[in-house]
Scaffold this active site. Sequence first.
Site, PDB file in Angstrom:
ATOM      1  N   GLU A   1       3.937  -5.770   7.068  1.00 20.17           N
ATOM      2  CA  GLU A   1       3.104  -4.756   7.741  1.00 20.17           C
ATOM      3  C   GLU A   1       3.430  -4.618   9.222  1.00 20.17           C
ATOM      4  O   GLU A   1       3.384  -3.512   9.778  1.00 20.17           O
ATOM      5  CB  GLU A   1       1.618  -5.104   7.578  1.00 20.17           C
ATOM      6  CG  GLU A   1       1.041  -4.820   6.203  1.00 20.17           C
ATOM      7  CD  GLU A   1       1.211  -5.957   5.208  1.00 20.17           C
ATOM      8  OE1 GLU A   1       2.039  -6.871   5.458  1.00 20.17           O
ATOM      9  OE2 GLU A   1       0.517  -5.947   4.175  1.00 20.17           O
TER      10      GLU A   1
ATOM     11  N   GLU B   1      -0.555  -9.243  -1.378  1.00 18.04           N
ATOM     12  CA  GLU B   1      -1.982  -9.573  -1.232  1.00 18.04           C
ATOM     13  C   GLU B   1      -2.690  -9.514  -2.592  1.00 18.04           C
ATOM     14  O   GLU B   1      -3.586 -10.305  -2.865  1.00 18.04           O
ATOM     15  CB  GLU B   1      -2.641  -8.630  -0.221  1.00 18.04           C
ATOM     16  CG  GLU B   1      -2.138  -8.902   1.196  1.00 18.04           C
ATOM     17  CD  GLU B   1      -2.661  -7.899   2.209  1.00 18.04           C
ATOM     18  OE1 GLU B   1      -2.395  -6.692   2.030  1.00 18.04           O
ATOM     19  OE2 GLU B   1      -3.337  -8.318   3.159  1.00 18.04           O
TER      20      GLU B   1
ATOM     21  N   GLY C   1       0.463  -5.156   0.711  1.00 18.41           N
ATOM     22  CA  GLY C   1      -0.677  -5.125  -0.208  1.00 18.41           C
ATOM     23  C   GLY C   1      -0.309  -5.645  -1.591  1.00 18.41           C
ATOM     24  O   GLY C   1      -1.159  -6.185  -2.302  1.00 18.41           O
TER      25      GLY C   1
ATOM     26  N   ALA D   1       0.863  -1.181   0.000  1.00 13.14           N
ATOM     27  CA  ALA D   1       0.000   0.000   0.000  1.00 13.14           C
ATOM     28  C   ALA D   1       0.897   1.228   0.000  1.00 13.14           C
ATOM     29  O   ALA D   1       2.068   1.151   0.377  1.00 13.14           O
ATOM     30  CB  ALA D   1      -0.864  -0.019   1.257  1.00 13.14           C
TER      31      ALA D   1
END
Length: 703
Positions: free
Chosen positions: A124, A104, A101, A62
Site C-alpha cells: 500500500e 489482509e 487487502g 483492494a
Amino acid sequence: MSEVVSYELNENIGVIRVNNPPVNALAQVVREGILNAVTEAQNDGSEAIVLACEGRTFIAGADITEFGKPPRDPWLPEVLSAIENSSKPVVAAIHGTALGGGFEVALACHYRCAVPSAKVGLPEVKLGLLPGAGGTQRVPRVAGVKAALEMITSGNPVAASKARDMGLIDEVLGDEDVCAGAIQYAKSLIQSDAPLKRIRDITIDASSIEPDFFANARKQLARRARGQIAQDRIVSCLEAAVELPMDEGLERERELFKELVSSPESAAMRHIFFAERQAAKIKDVPKDTPLRPINKVAILGGGTMGGGIAMCFANVGIPVVMLEINDEALERGMGIIRKNYTITVQKGKLAEDKMEDRIALISGTTSYDDIGDVDLVIEAVFENLDLKKEVFGKLDAACKQGAILATNTSYQDVDAIAEATSRPEDVVGMHFFSPANVMKLLEVVRGAKTADDVLATVMQIGKKIGKVCALSGVCYGFIGNRMLGGYGREAQMLLMDGCTPAQVDGALEGFGMAMGPLAMGDLAGLDVGYKARQARTDLPDDPKLYRMGTLLVEMGRHGQKTGSGFYKYDPETRKRMSDPEVEALIKEEAAKLNIEQRAISDEEILARCFYPLINEGAKILEEGIAQRASDIDVVYIYGYAFPVAKGGPMHYADSVGLKKVYDKICEFRDRYGEEYWQPAPLLQQLAEQGKSFAQWDKERGAA
Ligand code: 3H9
C-alpha cells in the site's frame, strides 16, 4: 452467491473460490461474495473452509479503481470480521501474490498455506496508503514489530518460505494445485483438532520495543521518503498496535487510512500506478501482435552505458555478446561489469555464485562476424550521428534477417540512423537511462518506418528486463531530454535574478526532487553541458543565458570531479557546501549585465523551473511525440526522479490548475521574453476550456 465468487462443499470442506480476473482485486462484488459464502458455510456440513482463487494469483489487493469513489457495502473489515469469527477454521490457499487487502484477507483467516512460488506483501505504501484492513495490527502480532515496520514501509513482497519463517504463513505446500493442497491441509487440521487461531488474540510484548524505536523509525523514514506522509502514518499504526487493544488499533488504522486515501500524494501515486501500465500499450499496435523471439542479444559499445545494458539482459538469463573496437576496450568494459556486480554482492543483494552465473552469460568480441546470430542488437557507441550511421551500415550487413536493430541514442535522429540500413522497419530506439542497470525507464523510440512487431517485442522485452517503458516519437531529445532544456536554463537564470545555488536546489529538493538541477550539473560535469551548448546554433544570443555554467567551466570548476562547480565539495566526504566565491561572482556578473537582483520566493523557483517542462510537455503531446500526458509523467518519475508523490509534471500541472500555469507562463513571457516563454497552444486551449491533461488523455481513449 455473486458471479465472481462461488461456494461448494467438497466432502467435509467448504470451498470458496474467487474468480475476478486479472488479479482477483477486492471489488464490491468480491467482498459481498466472500461474506455470503462464509455466512453460508456456517450452517452447512462443512468442518473447515478453504478460500482460494482462480487464475494467476490470490487476491492482489483492494480494487484501486474504487478509491476516490463513494464506498459501497460491505466494507472489507466487515468481511474480515466474518472470516475471523467463523465457527469453523478458515484456511487461505495462496498462490501468485497475496497483496494488500488480499493478504489482509489471508491474515484474518485462521490458517494460511501457500505454494512455494507464492509471495505475500503489503504494498500500500507504494500507493501513498497504509494497509487499511488490519494489516498494521495483525502483522506485528505474528511477525514482530520490527519485521512489520520493514515489511509495511518498504511495501516489498516476501517469498513463501521466508513468510513461513516469519510466522506470516503456517504451511508451505508442495507444487500441487493450490486448492487441492489446501483441502488436504484443512483436513489435517480437522484431524488434529487444531484450534481456531486468531491473530487478534496475540498480545505484543511492549517491553521488547526500545523506548526510542518509533522516534528513530520516523526520522529514518522521513529521510528515505521525502514528501510522503504514508510512512509516518504507518509508524503511528504500529505504535497503536503496541499500545492499544486490537479494536482500538483497528479504529486508529481506519482513521489514518481514510486520511491517506483522500490525500493528494496517494492520488498522484495511484495515477502513476495506472499510467505505468498504460504507457506500455501502443494505441495503434494491436494487443495480439506476434512477437519476435529474443534469445540472444548483442550490445555495441562496452562503456558505462553498454555495460549497464548488458547487465540488464544477463540478470534475466539472456546471453549477451558485447562488441568493442579492440581487446583493451573490451577488457575495460568487462571490468566495469564485474565491479558493478561485486558492489551488488557486497551490499548483500546478490549471491556470489549468481554473480558468476550472470557474468558467464556475457561474452565479448571485436568482430561483427560474431553477432550474426543475435535477435536484438543495441548500439551504445559515442553520440555522433555519422558514427552511428556507419555502425548501422555494418549491422545491416552482419545481422540475420529479422534481427531488431536498436539504438540507445539520447538525441540523434532515429530515422536518419534507420536509413543507413536496408531495413528501416527493423530499426527502433531503446533509450536507457544511466546507470542502465539501475534506472527503470526505457524510452522506446518509434521511427517513421519501425514495424509494429518490433515495437511490441521491444515493449515486452523491456518489461522482462524490469524496465518501465514509454513510447516516444522522433524529435531532438525525445520526451525526457527535450523537456529538460528549460528546466536547467531557468535554474541558472534564477541565479542572475538573485538566488543562490543552494536556494534554487533547496526549493526543488523541498518539492521532492532527489537532487536540484545545479547540484545535478555538478554531478554530471558542467563541461558536458558547456560542450553541448557550443555545438548548438539555435540558442538566443543572450549574455545572461547559462552565464554561470559557462564561467565556472572556464574557471576550471567542472563540478564534483574537479572538487568545485556551483558548489565546493569536501574532498573526503564529497559533501556539497555553498561557496561564497560563487555567490559573490553571481552578484558581480548580474551587476555587469545591469540585472537588478531581488528576493525570489520558493514558489517562483518552482514555477520558473517546472513550467517550461510542462509547457514543452504540452507541445510534445500536441505533436504526437508522446501518446498520453500520463506517459510523460511516467518518463519523469522513472527517468528523472521526479517525486512520485507529485505524480509527474503533467499531473502536477493538473493539480495546480492549467489556467494558473498558463497565466504564469504568459506573465513570464511578458517579463523575460518570447524566445524563452512561448505558451504551448494546447496548454492555452485546455486552460481556456477549464480542462486538465487527464481529461485530454481520457477524451482520446485508452489503448
Ligand atoms: C489495498 O489493498 C488497500 C487495503 O489495504 C485496504 C482496503 C480497505 N486494483 O500489474 P499488471 C490491474 S491497496 C485494480 O500489469 P502483473 C492493472 O491495472 C492495493 N486493478 O500485472 C492491469 O490492468 P490492465 C494493494 C489492478 O502480472 C492488470 O490488473 N495492492 C490491481 O505484472 C494487470 O496488472 C497492490 O498495490 C488492483 N489492486 O502484476 C497490488 N492490481 O491490464 C497492485 C492490478 O488494464 N498490483 N490491477 O493494464 C500489482 O502489484 C500487480 O498488478 C501484480 C500483478 C503483482 C498483482
